[in-house]
Design a protein around this motif. Sequence first.
Motif, mmCIF file in Angstrom:
data_model
loop_
_atom_site.group_PDB
_atom_site.id
_atom_site.type_symbol
_atom_site.label_atom_id
_atom_site.label_comp_id
_atom_site.label_asym_id
_atom_site.label_seq_id
_atom_site.Cartn_x
_atom_site.Cartn_y
_atom_site.Cartn_z
ATOM 1 N N CYS A 95 0.821 -1.211 0.000
ATOM 2 C CA CYS A 95 0.000 0.000 0.000
ATOM 3 C C CYS A 95 0.860 1.268 0.000
ATOM 4 C CB CYS A 95 -0.920 0.019 1.210
ATOM 5 S SG CYS A 95 -2.179 -1.282 1.220
ATOM 6 N N TYR A 96 2.005 1.203 0.672
ATOM 7 C CA TYR A 96 2.856 2.384 0.767
ATOM 8 C C TYR A 96 3.471 2.745 -0.589
ATOM 9 C CZ TYR A 96 2.267 1.530 5.743
ATOM 10 O OH TYR A 96 1.719 1.342 6.978
ATOM 11 N N LYS A 97 3.564 1.751 -1.487
ATOM 12 C CA LYS A 97 4.070 2.047 -2.825
ATOM 13 C C LYS A 97 3.094 2.944 -3.586
ATOM 14 C CE LYS A 97 6.695 -2.258 -3.296
ATOM 15 N NZ LYS A 97 6.850 -3.524 -4.066
ATOM 16 N N VAL A 98 1.803 2.776 -3.313
ATOM 17 C CA VAL A 98 0.804 3.624 -3.961
ATOM 18 C C VAL A 98 1.025 5.080 -3.568
ATOM 19 C CG1 VAL A 98 -1.660 4.072 -4.243
ATOM 20 C CG2 VAL A 98 -0.843 1.710 -4.012
ATOM 21 N N LEU A 99 1.243 5.309 -2.272
ATOM 22 C CA LEU A 99 1.507 6.673 -1.794
ATOM 23 C C LEU A 99 2.770 7.246 -2.423
ATOM 24 C CD1 LEU A 99 0.698 6.212 1.995
ATOM 25 C CD2 LEU A 99 -0.602 7.581 0.363
ATOM 26 N N GLU A 100 3.752 6.386 -2.626
ATOM 27 C CA GLU A 100 5.025 6.835 -3.189
ATOM 28 C C GLU A 100 4.905 7.203 -4.658
ATOM 29 O OE1 GLU A 100 9.455 4.961 -4.231
ATOM 30 O OE2 GLU A 100 8.084 3.883 -2.901
ATOM 31 N N TYR A 101 4.240 6.347 -5.434
ATOM 32 C CA TYR A 101 4.216 6.530 -6.882
ATOM 33 C C TYR A 101 3.117 7.470 -7.375
ATOM 34 C CZ TYR A 101 7.656 2.859 -7.844
ATOM 35 O OH TYR A 101 8.806 2.113 -7.927
ATOM 36 N N ILE A 102 1.982 7.490 -6.690
ATOM 37 C CA ILE A 102 0.852 8.274 -7.196
ATOM 38 C C ILE A 102 0.049 8.831 -6.017
ATOM 39 C CG2 ILE A 102 -0.578 6.205 -7.514
ATOM 40 C CD1 ILE A 102 -1.609 7.573 -10.140
ATOM 41 N N PRO A 103 0.634 9.786 -5.293
ATOM 42 C CA PRO A 103 -0.013 10.340 -4.095
ATOM 43 C C PRO A 103 -1.304 11.085 -4.446
ATOM 44 C CG PRO A 103 1.902 11.649 -4.724
ATOM 45 C CD PRO A 103 1.939 10.419 -5.575
ATOM 46 N N PRO A 104 -2.217 11.182 -3.488
ATOM 47 C CA PRO A 104 -3.526 11.806 -3.758
ATOM 48 C C PRO A 104 -3.475 13.328 -3.710
ATOM 49 C CG PRO A 104 -3.444 11.022 -1.495
ATOM 50 C CD PRO A 104 -2.148 10.619 -2.133
ATOM 51 N N ILE A 105 -2.717 13.913 -4.625
ATOM 52 C CA ILE A 105 -2.623 15.374 -4.666
ATOM 53 C C ILE A 105 -3.855 15.981 -5.343
ATOM 54 C CG2 ILE A 105 -0.115 15.421 -4.572
ATOM 55 C CD1 ILE A 105 -0.048 15.682 -7.592
ATOM 56 N N ARG A 106 -4.655 15.165 -5.949
ATOM 57 C CA ARG A 106 -5.966 15.539 -6.489
ATOM 58 C C ARG A 106 -6.895 14.371 -6.216
ATOM 59 N NH1 ARG A 106 -6.829 12.634 -11.117
ATOM 60 N NH2 ARG A 106 -4.993 11.838 -12.240
ATOM 61 N N ASN A 107 -8.146 14.496 -6.609
ATOM 62 C CA ASN A 107 -9.091 13.391 -6.409
ATOM 63 C C ASN A 107 -8.656 12.180 -7.244
ATOM 64 O OD1 ASN A 107 -11.555 12.080 -5.547
ATOM 65 N ND2 ASN A 107 -12.329 12.421 -7.620
ATOM 66 N N MET A 108 -8.274 11.109 -6.580
ATOM 67 C CA MET A 108 -7.786 9.908 -7.247
ATOM 68 C C MET A 108 -8.728 8.755 -6.949
ATOM 69 S SD MET A 108 -4.895 10.992 -8.583
ATOM 70 C CE MET A 108 -3.878 9.577 -8.912
ATOM 71 N N LYS A 109 -9.286 8.161 -8.002
ATOM 72 C CA LYS A 109 -10.206 7.031 -7.830
ATOM 73 C C LYS A 109 -9.405 5.730 -7.787
ATOM 74 C CE LYS A 109 -14.023 6.830 -10.041
ATOM 75 N NZ LYS A 109 -14.991 6.727 -11.158
ATOM 76 N N LEU A 110 -9.571 4.984 -6.709
ATOM 77 C CA LEU A 110 -8.813 3.754 -6.490
ATOM 78 C C LEU A 110 -9.765 2.580 -6.314
ATOM 79 C CD1 LEU A 110 -5.737 3.249 -4.210
ATOM 80 C CD2 LEU A 110 -7.687 1.714 -3.961
ATOM 81 N N LEU A 111 -9.453 1.456 -6.963
ATOM 82 C CA LEU A 111 -10.233 0.226 -6.821
ATOM 83 C C LEU A 111 -9.374 -0.827 -6.132
ATOM 84 C CD1 LEU A 111 -12.773 -1.501 -7.481
ATOM 85 C CD2 LEU A 111 -11.607 -2.173 -9.595
ATOM 86 N N ASP A 112 -9.895 -1.364 -5.016
ATOM 87 C CA ASP A 112 -9.246 -2.463 -4.299
ATOM 88 C C ASP A 112 -9.953 -3.751 -4.704
ATOM 89 O OD1 ASP A 112 -8.041 -4.230 -2.580
ATOM 90 O OD2 ASP A 112 -8.499 -3.122 -0.750
ATOM 91 N N ALA A 125 -8.463 5.097 1.991
ATOM 92 C CA ALA A 125 -9.455 6.144 2.234
ATOM 93 C C ALA A 125 -8.952 7.138 3.281
ATOM 94 C CB ALA A 125 -10.774 5.518 2.686
ATOM 95 N N ARG A 126 -8.282 6.652 4.303
ATOM 96 C CA ARG A 126 -7.737 7.529 5.339
ATOM 97 C C ARG A 126 -6.681 8.471 4.770
ATOM 98 N NH1 ARG A 126 -6.084 4.437 10.780
ATOM 99 N NH2 ARG A 126 -5.886 6.619 11.438
ATOM 100 N N ASN A 127 -6.029 8.054 3.713
ATOM 101 C CA ASN A 127 -4.970 8.862 3.122
ATOM 102 C C ASN A 127 -5.453 9.736 1.968
ATOM 103 O OD1 ASN A 127 -2.048 8.306 4.233
ATOM 104 N ND2 ASN A 127 -3.175 6.371 4.384
ATOM 105 N N GLY A 128 -6.760 9.789 1.769
ATOM 106 C CA GLY A 128 -7.306 10.766 0.838
ATOM 107 C C GLY A 128 -7.718 10.263 -0.523
#
Length: 272
Positions: A95-112, A125-128
């Motif tokens: 999960c931390y790789k997601v924050l590293e490569y594509i941080p939520p600096i805008r509205n980012m739609k993510l599918l788990d 969700a907690r990270n935006g």
Amino acid sequence: MMNQIAKNIYRYRKEKGFTQEKLAHSLGITHQAISKWENEQAMPDITLLPEISKILEVSIDKLLGYVSHDKPITIYEKAYETPEYYWGFQPNSDCYKVLEYIPPIRNMKLLDIGCGEGRNAVFFARNGYDVTAFDISDAGIEKTKRLADHVGVEVNVFKADLLDFRLNTHFDILFSSGVLHYINPKYQEEIFQNYKDYTTLGGMHFFNVFVQKPFIPSPPENEPNSHDWKSGKLLSYYHDWLIEASSEDIIDCDSSGVLHQHAMNRVVARKV
């Protein structure tokens, strides 16, 4: 429902290698009728459903878009029914790789994909991130909702079968951990193409999959619906994407109560 039936008839017809004419001939109707079904201009007569099901070799439930409950999909269904969280609350390290490569600096739609009890979905969700998640387990879905409510975040979670569900809306990020071995090989190419088609330009996939190694004993869990993957197979689906990271690791696991190991391939890929 018309939309779902249309998609499913088209999908299962294609998987069988049938033309509209061939399916129509088998049913004793015109190919124009098949065309109208698949273009959502009409629905098949209910009396035809058993014959369509027989010819396409798929249950009526699946034709109608319902998840089949005739046998357990995952060995963790029972484990998720207990009050405790089987996998705990800490997110997977990927999960931390997601924050590293594509941080939520805008509205980012993510599918788990295959969210289990929701630890990763809630973390995102907690990270935006704007998080959507699905799983086959009713208990897992309820735990995901409960965890999201407890933390105070919103996760759009729903029930779906990995084999049946197809995307029809775009996401910026697709994430899945420890789930893709449930995809039957005959559906792999189609499913991955669907995931790629419905990823936004610049979007990314963060996937891992267990792979077989002759020097690692088979895990103690009896996974009746899992399928073997070979090293490099996951990476091959992204030959036309930018590979940001790819690795293979040996990990320790005690999910069954017996310490054992898995070999795991990880791929981080970007659509450019």
